[in-house]
Write a protein that holds these residues in place. Sequence first.
Motif, PDB file in Angstrom:
ATOM      1  N   ALA A 254       0.830  -1.203   0.000  1.00  9.84           N
ATOM      2  CA  ALA A 254       0.000   0.000   0.000  1.00  9.84           C
ATOM      3  C   ALA A 254       0.869   1.259   0.000  1.00  9.84           C
ATOM      4  N   VAL A 255       1.966   1.234   0.734  1.00 12.74           N
ATOM      5  CA  VAL A 255       2.888   2.374   0.763  1.00 12.74           C
ATOM      6  C   VAL A 255       3.465   2.597  -0.636  1.00 12.74           C
ATOM      7  N   LEU A 256       3.909   1.531  -1.286  1.00 15.00           N
ATOM      8  CA  LEU A 256       4.490   1.652  -2.621  1.00 15.00           C
ATOM      9  C   LEU A 256       3.464   2.114  -3.645  1.00 15.00           C
ATOM     10  N   GLU A 257       2.212   1.658  -3.504  1.00  9.15           N
ATOM     11  CA  GLU A 257       1.155   2.128  -4.408  1.00  9.15           C
ATOM     12  C   GLU A 257       0.914   3.622  -4.238  1.00  9.15           C
ATOM     13  N   ARG A 258       0.928   4.094  -3.008  1.00 12.45           N
ATOM     14  CA  ARG A 258       0.742   5.536  -2.756  1.00 12.45           C
ATOM     15  C   ARG A 258       1.879   6.345  -3.374  1.00 12.45           C
ATOM     16  N   ILE A 259       3.097   5.833  -3.258  1.00 13.31           N
ATOM     17  CA  ILE A 259       4.253   6.506  -3.861  1.00 13.31           C
ATOM     18  C   ILE A 259       4.106   6.527  -5.382  1.00 13.31           C
ATOM     19  N   TYR A 260       3.690   5.409  -5.968  1.00 10.37           N
ATOM     20  CA  TYR A 260       3.489   5.323  -7.415  1.00 10.37           C
ATOM     21  C   TYR A 260       2.468   6.352  -7.880  1.00 10.37           C
ATOM     22  N   VAL A 261       1.363   6.453  -7.154  1.00 14.04           N
ATOM     23  CA  VAL A 261       0.322   7.424  -7.518  1.00 14.04           C
ATOM     24  C   VAL A 261       0.884   8.846  -7.450  1.00 14.04           C
ATOM     25  N   GLU A 262       1.686   9.147  -6.435  1.00 14.33           N
ATOM     26  CA  GLU A 262       2.289  10.478  -6.329  1.00 14.33           C
ATOM     27  C   GLU A 262       3.238  10.754  -7.492  1.00 14.33           C
ATOM     28  N   LEU A 263       3.935   9.711  -7.959  1.00 15.71           N
ATOM     29  CA  LEU A 263       4.874   9.886  -9.065  1.00 15.71           C
ATOM     30  C   LEU A 263       4.170  10.014 -10.412  1.00 15.71           C
ATOM     31  N   TYR A 264       3.127   9.198 -10.634  1.00 14.91           N
ATOM     32  CA  TYR A 264       2.547   9.085 -11.965  1.00 14.91           C
ATOM     33  C   TYR A 264       1.079   9.475 -12.073  1.00 14.91           C
ATOM     34  N   GLY A 265       0.430   9.821 -10.973  1.00 18.16           N
ATOM     35  CA  GLY A 265      -0.931  10.328 -11.046  1.00 18.16           C
ATOM     36  C   GLY A 265      -2.022   9.315 -10.763  1.00 18.16           C
ATOM     37  N   SER A 266      -1.794   8.039 -11.074  1.00 20.36           N
ATOM     38  CA  SER A 266      -2.784   7.011 -10.760  1.00 20.36           C
ATOM     39  C   SER A 266      -2.108   5.644 -10.792  1.00 20.36           C
ATOM     40  N   ARG A 267      -2.798   4.650 -10.242  1.00 21.62           N
ATOM     41  CA  ARG A 267      -2.254   3.295 -10.242  1.00 21.62           C
ATOM     42  C   ARG A 267      -2.215   2.715 -11.655  1.00 21.62           C
ATOM     43  N   GLU A 268      -3.079   3.213 -12.538  1.00 18.53           N
ATOM     44  CA  GLU A 268      -3.157   2.693 -13.899  1.00 18.53           C
ATOM     45  C   GLU A 268      -2.228   3.421 -14.868  1.00 18.53           C
ATOM     46  N   ALA A 269      -1.598   4.472 -14.440  1.00 17.96           N
ATOM     47  CA  ALA A 269      -0.746   5.274 -15.329  1.00 17.96           C
ATOM     48  C   ALA A 269       0.449   4.457 -15.792  1.00 17.96           C
ATOM     49  N   ASP A 270       0.819   4.668 -17.050  1.00 20.89           N
ATOM     50  CA  ASP A 270       2.007   4.020 -17.582  1.00 20.89           C
ATOM     51  C   ASP A 270       3.251   4.684 -17.009  1.00 20.89           C
ATOM     52  N   VAL A 271       4.277   3.874 -16.844  1.00 20.99           N
ATOM     53  CA  VAL A 271       5.552   4.392 -16.358  1.00 20.99           C
ATOM     54  C   VAL A 271       6.178   5.230 -17.457  1.00 20.99           C
ATOM     55  N   ALA A 272       6.614   6.396 -17.119  1.00 21.34           N
ATOM     56  CA  ALA A 272       7.313   7.274 -18.061  1.00 21.34           C
ATOM     57  C   ALA A 272       8.645   7.670 -17.428  1.00 21.34           C
ATOM     58  N   PRO A 273       9.694   7.718 -18.238  1.00 27.81           N
ATOM     59  CA  PRO A 273      10.984   8.119 -17.667  1.00 27.81           C
ATOM     60  C   PRO A 273      10.896   9.500 -17.026  1.00 27.81           C
ATOM     61  N   LEU A 274      11.485   9.617 -15.868  1.00 26.00           N
ATOM     62  CA  LEU A 274      11.501  10.894 -15.155  1.00 26.00           C
ATOM     63  C   LEU A 274      12.898  11.477 -15.252  1.00 26.00           C
ATOM     64  N   LYS A 275      12.964  12.743 -15.494  1.00 23.60           N
ATOM     65  CA  LYS A 275      14.266  13.418 -15.536  1.00 23.60           C
ATOM     66  C   LYS A 275      14.175  14.656 -14.676  1.00 23.60           C
ATOM     67  N   HIS A 276      15.208  14.844 -13.874  1.00 23.92           N
ATOM     68  CA  HIS A 276      15.212  16.075 -13.085  1.00 23.92           C
ATOM     69  C   HIS A 276      16.182  17.052 -13.716  1.00 23.92           C
ATOM     70  N   ARG A 277      15.863  18.298 -13.546  1.00 26.84           N
ATOM     71  CA  ARG A 277      16.705  19.368 -14.054  1.00 26.84           C
ATOM     72  C   ARG A 277      17.506  19.923 -12.904  1.00 26.84           C
ATOM     73  N   ARG A 278      18.790  19.960 -13.081  1.00 26.06           N
ATOM     74  CA  ARG A 278      19.645  20.512 -12.033  1.00 26.06           C
ATOM     75  C   ARG A 278      19.431  22.016 -11.937  1.00 26.06           C
ATOM     76  N   ARG A 279      19.354  22.465 -10.726  1.00 23.24           N
ATOM     77  CA  ARG A 279      19.205  23.908 -10.507  1.00 23.24           C
ATOM     78  C   ARG A 279      20.584  24.530 -10.425  1.00 23.24           C
ATOM     79  N   GLY A 280      20.734  25.644 -11.106  1.00 24.71           N
ATOM     80  CA  GLY A 280      22.050  26.301 -11.145  1.00 24.71           C
ATOM     81  C   GLY A 280      22.278  27.242 -10.019  1.00 24.71           C
TER      82      GLY A 280
END
Length: 131
Positions: A105-131
Amino acid sequence: MVSTSIRRAIAKKLRANTTPHERILWRALKELPLEGTHFRRQAPIGRYVVDFFCPAKRLIIELDGGHHNDDEAAERDRERQLWLENEGYRVLRFWNSEITADLTAVLERIYVELYGSREADVAPLKHRRRG
């Protein structure tokens, strides 16, 4: 304000002395099949060191043990969370007991926070470094 080198040293010490619940969640986060999702543990942000941090989504995960029930600790947690949220971070808090009772349940909540829903497809995430 504590210097950057001191905060990094504190974070390094915390990484070396993780709690059993932090180790469980860290292993689970590393095993998630989330392409491009990168978490850091015991990451310094501002004057704080957070338990887990996903830079691409500005998502912070905090684990709380029983000592966080104390009024003084709860107030410090609230102030810390408000500061982090004002800086544009999202903060998820879990009790240690949630990690042991229902990690899925914890991992599902994290997934939803990352991707918007449990059914959302995984998309590569990229962070932008702050200068």
